[in-house]
Design an enzyme around this catalytic site. Structure first.
Site, PDB file in Angstrom:
ATOM      1  N   SER A   1     -48.951  37.788 -13.482  1.00 52.16           N
ATOM      2  CA  SER A   1     -47.587  37.450 -13.050  1.00 52.16           C
ATOM      3  C   SER A   1     -47.598  36.377 -11.964  1.00 52.16           C
ATOM      4  CB  SER A   1     -46.882  38.693 -12.507  1.00 52.16           C
ATOM      5  OG  SER A   1     -45.653  38.306 -11.938  1.00 52.16           O
ATOM      6  N   ARG A   2     -46.660  35.433 -12.094  1.00 56.68           N
ATOM      7  CA  ARG A   2     -46.525  34.380 -11.079  1.00 56.68           C
ATOM      8  C   ARG A   2     -45.395  34.690 -10.105  1.00 56.68           C
ATOM      9  NH1 ARG A   2     -48.811  31.791 -15.353  1.00 56.68           N
ATOM     10  NH2 ARG A   2     -50.787  30.879 -14.738  1.00 56.68           N
TER      11      ARG A   2
ATOM     12  N   LYS B   1     -39.443  46.552 -19.624  1.00 52.03           N
ATOM     13  CA  LYS B   1     -38.040  46.159 -19.413  1.00 52.03           C
ATOM     14  C   LYS B   1     -37.017  47.103 -20.072  1.00 52.03           C
ATOM     15  CE  LYS B   1     -38.584  41.184 -18.706  1.00 52.03           C
ATOM     16  NZ  LYS B   1     -38.122  39.868 -19.156  1.00 52.03           N
TER      17      LYS B   1
ATOM     18  N   ASN C   1     -34.810  43.367 -15.752  1.00 47.19           N
ATOM     19  CA  ASN C   1     -35.958  42.669 -15.156  1.00 47.19           C
ATOM     20  C   ASN C   1     -35.927  42.713 -13.620  1.00 47.19           C
ATOM     21  OD1 ASN C   1     -33.945  40.813 -14.574  1.00 47.19           O
ATOM     22  ND2 ASN C   1     -35.202  39.027 -15.058  1.00 47.19           N
TER      23      ASN C   1
ATOM     24  N   GLY D   1     -35.616  32.995 -32.693  1.00 50.03           N
ATOM     25  CA  GLY D   1     -36.235  34.213 -32.165  1.00 50.03           C
ATOM     26  C   GLY D   1     -35.201  35.285 -31.901  1.00 50.03           C
TER      27      GLY D   1
ATOM     28  N   GLY E   1     -36.120  38.455 -30.176  1.00 55.40           N
ATOM     29  CA  GLY E   1     -36.752  39.478 -29.329  1.00 55.40           C
ATOM     30  C   GLY E   1     -35.951  39.698 -28.054  1.00 55.40           C
ATOM     31  N   GLY E   2     -36.626  40.212 -27.044  1.00 54.87           N
ATOM     32  CA  GLY E   2     -35.961  40.544 -25.778  1.00 54.87           C
ATOM     33  C   GLY E   2     -35.383  39.320 -25.082  1.00 54.87           C
TER      34      GLY E   2
ATOM     35  N   ASN F   1     -34.682  33.834 -37.266  1.00 57.91           N
ATOM     36  CA  ASN F   1     -35.864  34.633 -36.949  1.00 57.91           C
ATOM     37  C   ASN F   1     -36.717  34.844 -38.185  1.00 57.91           C
ATOM     38  OD1 ASN F   1     -37.227  36.035 -34.842  1.00 57.91           O
ATOM     39  ND2 ASN F   1     -36.792  37.947 -35.927  1.00 57.91           N
TER      40      ASN F   1
END
Ligand code: ATR
Length: 275
Positions: free
Chosen positions: A14-15, A65, A86, A127, A129-130, A151
């Site tokens: 993680s940044r 999440k 998040n 896409g 997804g989340g 998708n």
């Protein structure tokens, strides 16, 4: 001392600490931001007891999440429509969950293309997804007219289109090159094009010249999609700004200042991506 953290399983890459520590220093605040690996089996007790672990709140990343959305006591309507959290903060003895990914996405576009107006736009989103869920919710909130959701697994696109109602329709990947012909905004929310992942196969021939193109992938910073779009003269916005902007609302909840996304901060993360 006020402290926050980012939780995931694993969490090594993680940044978020780089971002929040930069702001803490920038605003001269005494505080800290850590990485905490939380095993899924300990997730509920960690979230509900976050204050006793010494934190004002946390960011949440893969794979937690959706589960955290179920755990938090209060989530606002936007977060409810996304079904994933998040950002967590503790206030008035209550654990709140927020999803700031959509906010990050919109802010990034607004700072990349100053004149952008979302009202009545036609958007093509790749896409389902989340990340796509958060982006669709945010775009609908900005008043776009229509979202064409593309998708690989069409059933997932159909499910999301049904969830969000009649401004969202689904289409197969094979329809991608045609469906972009009416787009004002084209977004890749998949991992295609990321370093180490397959490329996004797309032909931009039919893309209107004014269409803004953005990617949530930020490694590489300029994906092939963005490069092709730039070479055709379309406005482009890379994905790094979304990561930076999504962090700001959480920082404000935990440390009391709404922080600025600066060039300096961006360069710090770019340096780190190169390591
Ligand atoms: P995130 O939370 O980051 O959005 P996700 O929920 O796993 O991640 O969603 C990943 C998205 O990338 C999905 O839309 C996925 O398509 P499928 O629903 O068909 O799985 C898409 N994706 C990932 N790899 C892909 C590939 N090789 N080709 C096409 N789509 C891909």
């Amino acid at each position: 001392m006020q402290k926050a953290c980012v939780i995931g399983w694993p969490i090594k890459h993680s940044r978020s600490p780089l971002i929040h520590k930069y702001w803490l220093k920038q605003y001269g605040l005494v505080g800290d931001y850590e990485k905490v690996a939380v095993d899924p089996k300990n997730l509920e007790s960690f979230i509900l007891d976050i204050e006793n672990f010494g934190f004002q709140g946390c960011n949440v990343t893969i794979p937690h999440k959706e589960k955290v959305f179920e755990i938090v006591t209060v989530a606002d309507p936007l977060t409810q429509s996304i079904g994933a959290v998040n950002t967590v903060y503790f206030e008035n003895n209550t654990v709140y969950g927020l999803n700031t990914d959509g906010y990050g996405f919109i802010s990034n576009l607004k700072s990349g293309v100053r004149e952008i107006k979302f009202l009545d736009m036609t958007c093509v989103v790749i896409g389902a997804g989340g990340a796509s869920r958060a982006i669709i919710a945010a775009l609908l909130g900005q008043g776009v007219a229509h979202i064409i959701l593309i998708n690989r697994t069409i059933e997932k696109a159909e499910e999301l289109a049904n969830h969000f109602g009649n401004r969202v329709s689904s289409a197969k990947f094979s329809e991608l090159n045609n469906s972009i012909s009416k787009a004002d905004l084209l977004v890749n929310t998949t991992s295609l094009g990321m370093t180490g992942q397959p490329e996004l196969e797309i032909n931009l021939e039919n893309l209107p010249p004014h269409c803004c193109v953005t990617d949530i992938v930020y490694a590489p910073l300029e994906t092939n999609l963005l490069k092709q779009a730039r070479q055709r003269g379309n406005p482009t916005v890379d994905g790094l700004g979304m990561l930076l902007h999504q962090a700001a609302p959480g920082f404000e909840k935990w440390f009391g200042i709404f922080p600025k996304v600066t060039k300096d901060l961006r360069n710090i993360i770019i340096d780190d991506l190169g390591k």
